[in-house]
Enzyme design. Sequence first.
Site, short mmCIF file in Angstrom:
data_model
loop_
_atom_site.label_atom_id
_atom_site.label_comp_id
_atom_site.label_asym_id
_atom_site.label_seq_id
_atom_site.Cartn_x
_atom_site.Cartn_y
_atom_site.Cartn_z
N GLY A 1 0.79 -1.22 0.00
CA GLY A 1 0.00 0.00 0.00
C GLY A 1 0.82 1.27 0.00
NE ARG A 2 3.77 2.53 5.31
CZ ARG A 2 4.18 3.11 6.44
NH1 ARG A 2 4.35 4.41 6.48
NH2 ARG A 2 4.40 2.38 7.51
CG ASP B 1 -0.01 9.60 3.37
OD1 ASP B 1 0.56 8.50 3.50
OD2 ASP B 1 0.14 10.54 4.18
N GLY B 2 0.24 6.67 1.22
CA GLY B 2 1.36 5.97 0.62
C GLY B 2 2.72 6.51 1.02
NE ARG C 1 12.07 -3.02 4.41
CZ ARG C 1 10.75 -2.80 4.46
NH1 ARG C 1 9.96 -3.31 3.53
NH2 ARG C 1 10.24 -2.06 5.39
NE ARG D 1 5.09 -8.22 1.81
CZ ARG D 1 5.39 -7.15 2.56
NH1 ARG D 1 5.05 -7.13 3.83
NH2 ARG D 1 6.00 -6.12 2.04
CG ASP E 1 0.86 -8.20 6.47
OD1 ASP E 1 0.37 -8.64 7.53
OD2 ASP E 1 1.03 -6.98 6.28
CG ASP F 1 7.11 -3.73 7.42
OD1 ASP F 1 7.42 -2.53 7.50
OD2 ASP F 1 5.95 -4.10 7.16
#
Length: 478
Positions: free
Chosen positions: A92-93, A125-126, A179, A186, A255, A265
């Site tokens: 999503g971002r 807003d990503g 990264r 996942r 995820d 993450d």
Amino acid sequence: MSFPPAYRPDPVFARLGDDFSDPVDPANFPAAELRFWNDRWDAAIGLGALDTAAREAHFQRFDALPDNQSRPRAMRYHGHQFRTYNPDLGDGRGFLFAQLRDDQGRLLDLATKGSGQTPWSRGGDGRLTLKGAVREVLAAEMLEAQGVYTSKAFCVFETGEQLARNDEPSPTRSAVLTRLGHSHLRFGTFQRHAFEGAADRIDTLVGHAIEHYFPQLAAAPDAPAALLAAVVEQSARLAASWMAAGFVHGVLNTDNLNLTGESFDYGPWRFLPHYEPGFTAAYFDHQGLYCFARQPEAVFWALQQLATALGVSGDRSTLEAALNTFPELYRTALLDAFLARFGVASAGEAADEVLVRSFLAFMEASKLPWEAPFHDWFCGEASAARAMAGPRASSYTGEAFDAWRAALSAHAPVRSERLDHDLFGRAEPVSLVIDKVEACWDRIADGDDWSGFNGLIADIRDAGKGFDLGRDRLGFRP
């Protein structure tokens, strides 16, 4: 500019097609201020010679790297979030920007966080806050120094936008982070296609994973079970390494776990200030589901969901057998991880178990900072004189300590020449408790002073050299 032979593009995931990811466009950011560049890893993937303009072009505007993905791709996945299934997830971002091979032929990903909206943004807003990027850099650096198999923060650009957030003072500064990781496949990637009943896509993912991440399984007669067994083993090592590091990931949703057992993450993470089994990292984890002591349980539960997804095309009995190897694999990995952090050799399984149990009992009784005994007593009795003359000498007394020291003295030092490193001349250990992180950020927020951030990274890397734990333990190192 020309790219050196060490740059070896191989965008294999994009070739799977639009069932697995969506082509997207990066955000058009108003500014490009390079705040972090990982000079320990850039040469290993052929990107060490990029000049300022090229860095900005490829890692702020995300112009395609040569012979790589023509466009970024937002990966499709589902997942359990705090054990509630969410079919509306996906990148999503962030997105998968590029894939390449390292000098050992391993497939690596360059993937983003904060690079703009995608079809899976769900109204967000990503974007990523600069503070969030700083925290991820620090977490990855510290875990790498402690021998944890972790993704690397490759670079951070501040992007010149003002973001509104509920969990930090707003408006706040924005950033985009890239990264470097060894797979972003996942558990939730498999869950999505299982949810849709797409056995053919599960088979495709299994084949893809074996070909590119577990080639030793190419001839396995039962591919889904063989893959799961490998993932179970890697995940057991990951959970054990977090425990020895005193690290609390914070959000162990399905995820946020991947096939290669690589930690990634970093959102609401924390390192233990002292031993506290119920310590949580996320302010919204009201039930302590992902607290420090429950992390192995959380990983095992997530593996069960992966096994269920693989069951759409695989044999459930062999998948269950593979899954049930986790407890013993975790127990063994936990002993190995603590022995590595203590800098001592195994004295046999029973003695190793006594060592870990007595250490935790001592830590619970003493309330010492988590990192202190690893620093003071590294290589066991080889550090005794130093520890007993150090600033925490008064804590090294009493019944619980005597039991731990007796257990530690039964274990021979491993490479005690490591104690000659200047790290062990320091009175205080290098740690990354939340107060240090906040102090580092305050200097950036108040005066755009990055000296604390850069100094902290230098200290962490120095600690990594001193302990020399064999970073990542699977060979993913510069």
